[in-house]
Every structure is written in C-alpha cells, then in structure tokens.
Design a protein around this motif. Structure first.
Motif, short mmCIF file in Angstrom:
data_model
loop_
_atom_site.label_atom_id
_atom_site.label_comp_id
_atom_site.label_asym_id
_atom_site.label_seq_id
_atom_site.Cartn_x
_atom_site.Cartn_y
_atom_site.Cartn_z
N LYS A 610 0.80 -1.30 0.02
CA LYS A 610 -0.09 -0.04 -0.06
C LYS A 610 0.82 1.34 -0.01
O LYS A 610 0.70 2.19 -0.80
CB LYS A 610 -0.93 -0.02 1.26
CG LYS A 610 -1.86 -1.18 1.12
CD LYS A 610 -2.60 -1.26 2.45
CE LYS A 610 -3.87 -2.19 2.52
NZ LYS A 610 -4.72 -2.23 3.92
N LYS A 614 1.21 4.09 -2.94
CA LYS A 614 0.89 5.53 -2.46
C LYS A 614 2.07 6.53 -2.85
O LYS A 614 1.72 7.53 -3.12
CB LYS A 614 0.75 5.66 -0.90
CG LYS A 614 0.53 7.02 -0.60
CD LYS A 614 -0.08 7.11 0.98
CE LYS A 614 -0.28 8.49 1.43
NZ LYS A 614 -0.55 8.38 2.93
N ASP A 644 -3.62 -6.08 -4.93
CA ASP A 644 -4.68 -5.31 -4.06
C ASP A 644 -4.27 -4.16 -3.24
O ASP A 644 -4.78 -2.92 -3.19
CB ASP A 644 -5.53 -5.99 -3.33
CG ASP A 644 -6.66 -6.97 -4.15
OD1 ASP A 644 -6.99 -6.49 -5.19
OD2 ASP A 644 -6.95 -7.82 -3.66
N ALA A 647 -2.96 -1.36 -5.22
CA ALA A 647 -4.34 -0.67 -5.88
C ALA A 647 -4.82 0.45 -4.73
O ALA A 647 -5.11 1.45 -4.87
CB ALA A 647 -5.24 -1.54 -6.49
N TRP A 650 -2.45 3.26 -4.38
CA TRP A 650 -2.63 4.13 -5.50
C TRP A 650 -3.81 5.14 -5.53
O TRP A 650 -4.20 6.09 -6.01
CB TRP A 650 -2.73 3.30 -6.69
CG TRP A 650 -2.37 4.24 -7.86
CD1 TRP A 650 -3.25 4.95 -8.65
CD2 TRP A 650 -1.14 4.60 -8.42
NE1 TRP A 650 -2.88 5.55 -9.74
CE2 TRP A 650 -1.44 5.54 -9.78
CE3 TRP A 650 0.16 4.28 -8.47
CZ2 TRP A 650 -0.38 5.84 -10.69
CZ3 TRP A 650 1.14 4.58 -9.31
CH2 TRP A 650 0.88 5.38 -10.40
N SER A 651 -5.11 4.52 -5.06
CA SER A 651 -6.28 4.93 -5.16
C SER A 651 -6.47 6.45 -4.75
O SER A 651 -5.96 7.04 -3.91
CB SER A 651 -7.43 4.18 -4.27
OG SER A 651 -8.73 4.89 -4.52
N GLY A 652 -6.84 7.35 -5.67
CA GLY A 652 -7.07 8.76 -5.37
C GLY A 652 -5.86 9.43 -6.17
O GLY A 652 -5.65 10.64 -6.30
N LYS A 655 -4.31 9.21 -13.00
CA LYS A 655 -3.96 8.14 -14.03
C LYS A 655 -2.38 7.98 -14.07
O LYS A 655 -1.51 8.48 -13.51
CB LYS A 655 -4.11 8.50 -15.49
CG LYS A 655 -5.70 9.00 -15.64
CD LYS A 655 -6.07 9.45 -17.07
CE LYS A 655 -7.64 9.46 -17.44
NZ LYS A 655 -7.81 9.74 -18.64
N HIS A 681 -8.72 -4.42 -11.02
CA HIS A 681 -9.04 -3.41 -10.24
C HIS A 681 -7.93 -2.20 -10.12
O HIS A 681 -8.24 -0.96 -9.99
CB HIS A 681 -9.09 -3.73 -8.48
CG HIS A 681 -9.35 -3.07 -7.50
ND1 HIS A 681 -9.02 -2.95 -6.19
CD2 HIS A 681 -9.89 -1.73 -7.62
CE1 HIS A 681 -9.25 -2.13 -5.52
NE2 HIS A 681 -9.95 -1.15 -6.25
N GLU A 684 -8.48 -0.12 -13.03
CA GLU A 684 -9.65 0.65 -12.66
C GLU A 684 -9.20 1.99 -11.93
O GLU A 684 -9.24 3.23 -12.41
CB GLU A 684 -10.53 0.26 -11.65
CG GLU A 684 -11.92 0.84 -11.68
CD GLU A 684 -12.78 -0.02 -10.88
OE1 GLU A 684 -14.03 -0.32 -11.44
OE2 GLU A 684 -12.67 -0.48 -9.85
N VAL A 685 -8.30 1.97 -10.82
CA VAL A 685 -7.88 3.01 -10.12
C VAL A 685 -6.73 3.78 -10.74
O VAL A 685 -6.46 5.09 -10.37
CB VAL A 685 -7.32 2.48 -8.62
CG1 VAL A 685 -8.61 1.88 -8.08
CG2 VAL A 685 -6.11 1.93 -8.76
#
Length: 992
Positions: A610, A614, A644, A647, A650-652, A655, A681, A684-685
């Motif tokens: 994670k 990030k 996962d 992801a 990375w979320s937020g 691109k 997933h 997607e993020v």
C-alpha cells in the motif's frame, strides 16, 4: 497552599492524623452499608453525603493531601454551573464534616487536576486555571488557558485531565471534539477530530494523541500505558500514538483497541443486584455494560495481593463497579474478570450512580456517586418516556465512598507540598502511584536546582524499577537527563524502564544518529512492548538518516520477522511503519532472498505494498509487478493480495499512463481469477482501459458462477471478478445469488455489491424477494432498505402492508430514529404511526390488560408450573424446559415490565435469528422452526419441543421466513394476572 488559619506544620499534622484515623475506622462485616455488596476482602465507607457534597463528578487530592471535589449540578439540563469544593475533617473522626466552596461559576466543568499552586479545570469551551492567591480558601484568580472546545451533550465534553508520566498533561476528547487554541494565540488552532490530546504549558504546546473512545475518564498504569472507556466498550487500550501511523495506508487507522477478553458480540455481561429498572432505551443491553465510565488503574499499593495494578470500571446505569485483571497480551494487554458472575461492588439502590473513581494518597479507592434517579442524557431518552421522568431528582444529593482492605490498615501519606527536593526524590520510590506522580510533578514544576544529583543516584542505584522510571522522567522533565544515563536505562533489567527509555531516546534522534544503532538492537529485546516501541521510534528517523542506515534497517527487520514472536499484530504494524521509507527495497528483498515467507513477512509486505502504491512512480510499481508475477515465493492468492495493496495505495493518485500495461498483462496471462480481478482493480484506480483478457474473463465468469461443481470459494472469486463490470450487466445475477439455497458467502458478497451501488431499483427487487431470504441475507437487505434514504418510502409501504413485519428489522433506538427523525415530514408521520421513539408495541391492549400483574407478589413455585406449561416447549430456564428459542437462564437481568413486553408482544422486536421459517423439500415434506444453523450444505431447524432436523440444501424446494417469532401471541389468554405475576417471579429468581 494550606488554609490561611492553619500553619503549614499544623496542616501536615491535621492531614496525617485525619488519614490515620480514616485507616482505623470502618464497618465490620455485620455493619455493611445496606443495599451494597462488596468483595468480602474489602470495606465500603461513606466519607461524605449531602448536604456536605452534591452532584460530585471528580475528586482530586492536592499536594497537601486535601480533598477537592468538583460538583456538576448542571447535568443534564445545563441549568447550573459547576463548582469546586474543599472537604475537611475538622473533628478528625475519619469522615469529612466541613464544606468550603473553593470556586464556582466553572461553566459545565466535569474534570479538574492539581497544577502548580492551583487547578486546571476542563470547563468547555475553556480550559481554566484557578488558584487562591490570598490564602482564604477561595479561588480569586481565574485564567482562560485554552478555548475552542466544543460543547453539546454533556456526556461528551472533554475530560479526564491527568498528569502523564512523560510530564505532558493529558485529556480525553469525550466525543464533542472542537478546535482548541491557547488564549494567547487564537489563530493557531488544533483540529481534535476524534482524538484525545495532550498539552504543555510554559511553553504552550498541544497535540493529538490517538483515537478517543469518546467516554468519560482516562487511566494510566504504572508504566504510562493509557486506557479508556465508553458505554459498551468498558476497557480499551491505546497501544501506541496515532502519529506513528501518519502517512501509512494501513487498514487500521488507529491503535485504540478493546482489550476485554469477556466480550461477546460487542457486549460484556455484568452482574447487577436487586430488581432492575426498565431501560429507557436499548432493552437488549440490559445486564451488559452500557454506561461504563470512570476507568481507574489502581496503583495505590495498599490492596491485598491480586488486587493491585488492575483496572476498575464503573457502570453508571447498572449501579456497580467492575474489576478487571490486567495482563500482557503480546505488545498490548488484555483484561479478564476477577470473579465469575459477581462484581467487585454492586448496589440495589437504583440511584447509586458511580461516575468516577480516584485512588487517594492513603491507597484507598474513592467512589463518586452523583446519585440521580435518572442518569441517561435526555438526547437518548424517548420524549414520551422523558415526560414521565423527573430529570432533577437527586440534584441535591451525592455521596463519596471509600473502599479499603479489611485485613490491613491504609498507609499514612505525607503532605508533599512543603518537602525539600531531596525528600521529594525519595518519594519516587513510594508504592503509591499518587505519591510518585505528585512528587514527580512538584519536582518538575519547581525546577529545583538541587534535585538532579539525587535523581541520578536514584536512577543508577535504586532497587525499585518504578523509582528508576520516575527518576528518569523527572530528569527529562528538568532537561537534566544526560545521554550516558539514558543509555544505561536502555539496558535496565526492567522492561518497563527500557520501553520508556526508548520513548525518550526517540526525541533525540533528530539531533544525533548515534541512537539509531542502539534502537536497532532494542528490536531484539525479549519483551514484546520494548521491541514494538523500538520499531516505532525508528519510524521517525529523517530521510537523511534513513539513507545512511537503510541497509542496517532492512537487515534488522528481515531478521526480526524471521522470529516466531514477530507474529504479534502490533509488532507487525510497527515494523511496517519503521520500513515505510524502505517499502520497495524491503518488499523486493523478500521476493528475492527467501525460499518461503512466513505469515508475519507476508502481512508486513501487504502493508508495504500500500505504501509503494501511494508513494512510488509508475515505473517502480511496474518493476514490482514484474517481480510479483515471476516470483515463486508467493502463490497466486498472495499475488492478488499484493496487487490489491498496490491498488489501495494508488487510489486517488490519478492516471498512471500506459507504461504499466505490459506488467499488468503479464499478471493477467496467469489466468488465476483472483489475480485477474486484482489486476482489473488496479487498472480501474489507475485509469487504464480494461484489457481484452479481463473482458473475456468477465464473460466466462458469469457462466461459471452458477456451476455447482465449483467450490463456494472458487465461485466467490468469480463473483468478485464480475464486480469490475457495469452494474446493469450484473444486477440480475446478483439478485439470483440472494436465493437462500446459494452458499452464504455468495449471498453476502452479492449484498455487499448491491449496497455499494446507488440504484433505487435495488430496493424494489429486495422487497420482491424478501420472503425467500435466509436470516443472514435478510439482515443485509434490511440494512440497504433502512440506510439508503431513497428507500424509506418503499420500506414503510412494506411495513404498512405487512410484507415485512416490524420484528424483522431489529428496530432498536437508533434504527427507529432513521425513520422517526427523517428530514422528510411525510416519512416521519408514517413511521410514527408504526412505532414511537420509546419502542415497538403491537399488542398494547393485551399489555394494558395484564399490567396489574406488575404490582402483584409472585410465587416462584407456582411460576415454575406456569413456565413449564406455556413456555417450556421452546425455552429453557436453568434445568427446566427445552432449548429452542433463547435460553432464559439469565433473564432476571431484565425488569418485570420488560419481561411482560417480551412475553405478551413477542413479534414487536424479535431477534431475527429467532424468526420462524418454513422449509418445503422437493419431495413435499414441510418443516417449521427456527434456523439454528445455516451452512452452504444444509439448514438445521429447531422445532417446537426441541427436535432438530437437518435438511440438505440440494433437497430444498422453498425456504422462507414467516416473519413472526416462533413464540405465539396471545399467551395471556391462558393466564390470570396472578399467573403472570408468578411467572415473572420465577423468571427473576437468581440462577447460579
């Protein structure tokens, strides 16, 4: 300072004599206070009562040993301000007999503490400093030190003012939060969010500490560990401060954790005595912690073996004090009951409201009883019930009790205020925590020039670990702790001293990297908390320090995670925080340098992935993805978890660009369903297009999902994969999976995906299929209907036309208020026609008819016969009856009125697990009963009389809830009022 009319030596003598007399008085076992039952090794004494003390909420002893009590007559109506009083024993008979108002107009203060020559008072929106400058026993100097604390429900004001071992001043958030600021600088504000906080004065500093329980009171053990309480969760532990988790994208956003080992399903059973009152809300919580407060670590040193260094918690609703035995649990702690099915102290007096506890300088435990008929805040009392209550009853009352051991006398404390520094240093070895902490505070406040040398001597040579601990922190508070002595403390024989030495060494890291090597060694310590604290300290090193020591840091934690003891969840989290700057090289090293990874290595890697997602650039992430795809150290399921993690981090971020596409395609070619889903997933993020492989996999998944030859786990992975598709293309499939013959894991995942969507058509579909839902699916579907406001109209229609029964929605207070307090007036009106804020009643006429039974004296033997005839076919009480519905052995924790409601109105708010279900098999057999167990393979029904039947799901034609309790309505038709009174008497007898 001492009273003007008494000289200092006379004051000391008076305090000493009074406390000595206190220690020699008290009731014999035959003279116990009526209405109270206390552990047989202890005595309970009344030290003060109204009119001497009224509405007490906090008690503190100043450095002279004098007792000050904070009274809060404004609870709960805000109609009076708090005041601080001085209690004295003028005739030296062991009880207080004189009351002096020291300070009034303290707003709605609920907490205070001695500080310098006065007191700090938590009086929202302010933190006040008050003192008596002219020795007349009345405060004449009021200063606003801080302001900006929020006000609201008085139960949630900031509180728990405490002097910490580290010389900071601590306070509990309470729940109202706010943006406090120092009065001298109102522009600089701290957003408290949901955290507790600490502060220092001279110079002014304030900072958040960690997640708050939102309750009343803080407790610190002898080593400085912090404990909290709030309502249901009676004892929580802040394992470490939130600052260590800042910037770390862990699933756990804070380190506050419930540590009771006797909680079940979020409730902890406690044992009040006497007939209980009807709860004004949440009847299901009767007999469980629901008003916990006043948490206190007992460090008085005067109790018998087995009672020292443990935690006491009051429950203000059930009129008792609970004792929890504190013990290590890895890097955290756990608490266990001292005795089974009996509390340390309990009362039959329903107005006994123990809101707070304090350990005194004599080693006794003091109990503050605000003494109110009604203790709940009006916010949580339904209006129609509140109208029948007198919220002011007891406002002119209050009690202070003292608990002391029967077999020994209390210690004789010394008045510390006038001692020379050398004498105060000696008090740091006192067995009483209050004495040690007060002596430390006075030494730091006075900044006495001559105290450093005796403190160093104490730290180097004392046989008492606690003396060494306090000497170390006192030196630190005086800015007199040198590096040589601190390094000696890092090697102390006592783990608690070593742990605290690390906390001090951490503060020195920015100025010197020499400490890093020492802290790396401390990660190998035999004690779990020492290892954890060392890892946390290393997480604070600067970027420059990390660059210089990264290789040693990585090697150290690689070795640490090889150890069996590294599996502690808190050490794993601390290790991940320490490695946050080395997330990528450490993770790549795990893949390259091991034949197999153990559980703790895998868990740390998941957390670090994670962090990588990030913080790292696309090229670095792409490189790691390639290594994940090629590694033989982890299997496909673990590969999916790592992806996962990337992801989630990375979320937020936005691109990623096309550079990652080849790495993702290599993962997708693997063919594993979970890995394809994880890659999808991540696409997607990152804003990357869906690949052809994922498109084809989605199409195949929709076909294979209903292949019963596949295991439920394989089908679950297929269902999660379909979550990447548009809702319109998978909606019907999700509804089909809610069939109660489908594996439970598929039903739960389908409901999770449905709840994640904001499509109003979902509510209609759920209602159309309601009768076919099993117990688990009904809970999830009910939550979607209740907690999506656009579904309220259709939910109420279903309740009005009987499609859903009221009992099926578990309409407790908060769930009722979702509808009763709706912003839509029409919704409120319709809800009010079905139930009230006070509860759900569907058989009011029957209940009113039989209510006179509450006033009749019941006969237990006759009640047993009534129970056997009318209730025993479904319920068991002790050794009587059948175990079909709820076992009633502990039902006496409820009031007679609550029991009457349960008996006569069984469908008003039935626990959904006791709803009656009808199963018809493919060969035409019909069974009706309660679902005792539902697995993916079979349904077990318990029928009237206790007979159980197992029905394979492959043989089920239909499986539907009847929406009603198995317990029939109309039991009153076979009972007289006396029969019901007898039954209630039987149900309220004590079963051991």
């Amino acid at each position: 300072m001492p009273p003007k009319s008494i000289s200092y030596p006379e004051c000391c003598f008076a305090v000493f004599l009074a406390l000595f007399l206190f220690s020699s008085c008290g009731q014999t076992p035959e003279e116990e206070l009526p209405g109270f039952v206390i552990h047989p090794d202890f005595r309970l004494e009344v030290m003060a009562a109204e009119p001497l003390v009224m509405d007490p909420v906090d008690l503190q002893f100043d450095a002279y040993g004098r007792a000050f009590v904070l009274e809060m007559p404004g609870y709960p109506l805000r109609d009076a301000e708090s005041r601080l009083i001085l209690l004295e024993d003028t005739d030296q008979d062991g009880q207080y007999d004189r009351r002096q108002v020291f300070a009034d107009k303290l707003q709605l203060a609920s907490s205070f503490m001695p500080y310098r020559e006065g007191f700090l008072v938590a009086a929202p929106p302010d933190l006040l400093y008050i003192r008596d400058t002219d020795d007349d026993r009345v405060a004449d100097d009021y200063q606003v030190i801080m302001s900006g604390f929020s006000t609201g429900n008085l139960q949630h004001n900031f509180n728990g003012l405490t002097y910490g071992l580290d010389n900071w001043l601590y306070a509990a958030n309470g729940g109202n939060s706010g943006e406090p600021y120092f009065a001298v600088d109102p522009e600089l504000r701290l957003d408290m969010r949901g955290d507790d906080f600490r502060f220092q004065l001279m110079p002014d500093r304030v900072e958040r500490v960690g997640e708050s329980s939102g309750g009343y009171g803080l407790a610190f053990d002898q080593w400085g560990h912090m404990y909290e309480t709030h309502n249901l969760e009676h004892v929580s532990h802040l394992v470490f401060e939130n600052r260590y988790l800042e910037g770390v994208p862990a699933n756990r956003r804070h380190a506050l954790t419930l540590i009771s080992d006797h909680d079940e399903n979020g409730l902890s059973r406690i044992y009040p005595i006497g007939e209980q009152e009807s709860r004004v809300n949440h009847p299901e919580q009767s007999g469980y912690f629901s008003g916990s407060c006043g948490i206190t670590f007992y460090g008085g040193g005067a109790f018998p073996d087995g009672f020292n260094d443990h935690i006491f918690v009051a429950d203000v609703v059930l009129n008792l004090i609970h004792l929890d035995v504190l013990s290590p649990d890895g890097a955290a702690f756990k608490t266990s009951r001292k005795r089974e099915k009996v509390e340390f102290l309990a009362s039959t007096d329903r107005a006994f409201r123990p809101v707070n506890l304090t350990t005194g300088p004599d080693g006794a435990l003091y109990v503050l009883d605000i003494h109110r008929d009604v203790i709940e805040h009006p916010e949580w009392i339904p209006d129609e019930i509140e109208a029948t209550l007198d919220l002011n009853a007891g406002k002119d009352q209050g009690r202070i009790y003292r608990i002391s051991p029967r077999a020994s006398t209390l210690q004789s404390p010394s008045a510390l205020a006038g001692m020379e520094p050398e004498e105060l240093v000696k008090q740091l070895a006192n067995p009483n925590q209050w004495t040690r902490m007060t002596a430390q505070r006075l030494l730091v406040e006075k900044a006495a020039a001559g105290s450093a040398a005796p403190l160093e001597t104490l730290l180097r040579s004392s046989e008492s670990p606690l003396a060494r601990l306090h000497a170390m922190w006192t030196l630190e508070g005086l800015s007199a702790l040198n590096d040589e002595i601190l390094r000696q403390a890092l090697g102390d024989a006592e783990a608690g001293v070593r742990e605290n030495a690390i906390r001090i060494a951490e503060k020195r890291l920015p100025g010197s990297s020499d400490w890093i090597r020492s802290l790396l060694e401390m990660t190998k310590d035999e004690n779990a908390r020492v290892r954890m604290q060392a890892a946390l300290a290393l997480s604070t090193i600067t970027d420059e320090q990390f660059q210089a020591t990264s290789e040693a840091l990585i090697d150290t934690f690689q070795s640490l995670l090889q150890e069996e003891h590294a599996g502690d969840q808190w050490l794993i989290l601390a290790t991940a925080t320490a490695l946050k700057k080395a997330a990528l090289p450490f993770t790549e090293g795990l893949l390259a340098g091991n034949d197999k990874l153990n559980d703790q290595q895998l868990e740390v890697a998941r957390l670090l992935n994670k962090m990588i997602g990030k913080t790292q650039a696309p090229a670095a992430v792409a490189g790691l993805l390639g290594k994940i795809a090629a590694s033989e150290v982890i299997d496909d399921a673990e590969r999916a978890r790592w992806v996962d993690g990337l992801a989630a981090g990375w979320s937020g971020k936005g691109k990623a660009g096309p550079a990652l596409v080849p790495a993702l395609e290599s993962l997708e070619r693997n063919g594993n369903t979970a890995l394809i889903r994880a890659a999808g997933h991540l696409r997607e993020v990152m804003g990357l297009p869906v690949s052809e492989k994922i498109k084809s996999s989605l199409a195949q998944a929709k076909t294979d999902l209903f292949d019963n030859d596949l295991s439920p786990e394989e089908r679950l992975e297929l269902l999660k994969l379909t979550g990447l598709d548009n809702f319109e293309r998978r909606a019907e499939m999700l509804y089909q999976l809610l069939d109660n013959r489908q594996p439970l894991v598929l039903q739960q995942e389908a409901l999770r995906q449905l709840r994640a969507e904001n499509d109003e058509s979902i509510g209609d579909e759920l209602l159309a299929r309601w009768a076919s839902f099993g117990p688990e699916s009904r809970k999830g579907a009910g939550n979607i209907l209740l907690y999506k406001a656009y579904n309220h109209d259709r939910l109420l229609s279903a309740l009005e036309n009987g499609k859903i029964s009221l009992g099926e929605l578990n309409f407790d207070l908060e769930r009722r208020r979702e509808l009763l307090f709706s912003e839509d007036a029409a919704i409120r009106t319709r809800a009010e026609a079905l139930f009230s804020d006070a509860g759900v009643v569907t058989r009011k006429v029957a209940m009113d008819k039989m209510r006179p039974a509450l006033d009749l004296k019941g006969n237990v033997a006759a009640g047993k016969e009534v129970f056997g005839t009318l209730c025993g076919t479904c319920h068991r009480y002790g050794a009587t009856g059948q175990d079909v519905g709820p076992v009633l052995t502990e039902i006496q924790r409820k009031s007679k009125a609550s029991l009457l409601h349960d008996i006569l109105d069984p469908n008003a708010a039935v626990d959904t697990k006791y709803l009656s279900h009808r199963v018809q098999t493919k060969n035409g057999d019909i069974y009706v009963g309660i679902v005792e167990q539902e697995t993916d393979a079979e349904i077990t029904l318990k029928m009237l009389g206790g007979q159980a039947v197992q029905i394979p799901k492959q043989e089920v034609e239909t499986f539907a809830s009847l929406g009603q309790s198995l317990m029939p309505e109309g039991l009153e038709a076979g009972m007289s009022e006396q029969d019901l009174a007898d039954l209630l008497a039987f149900l309220q007898q004590e079963i051991i």
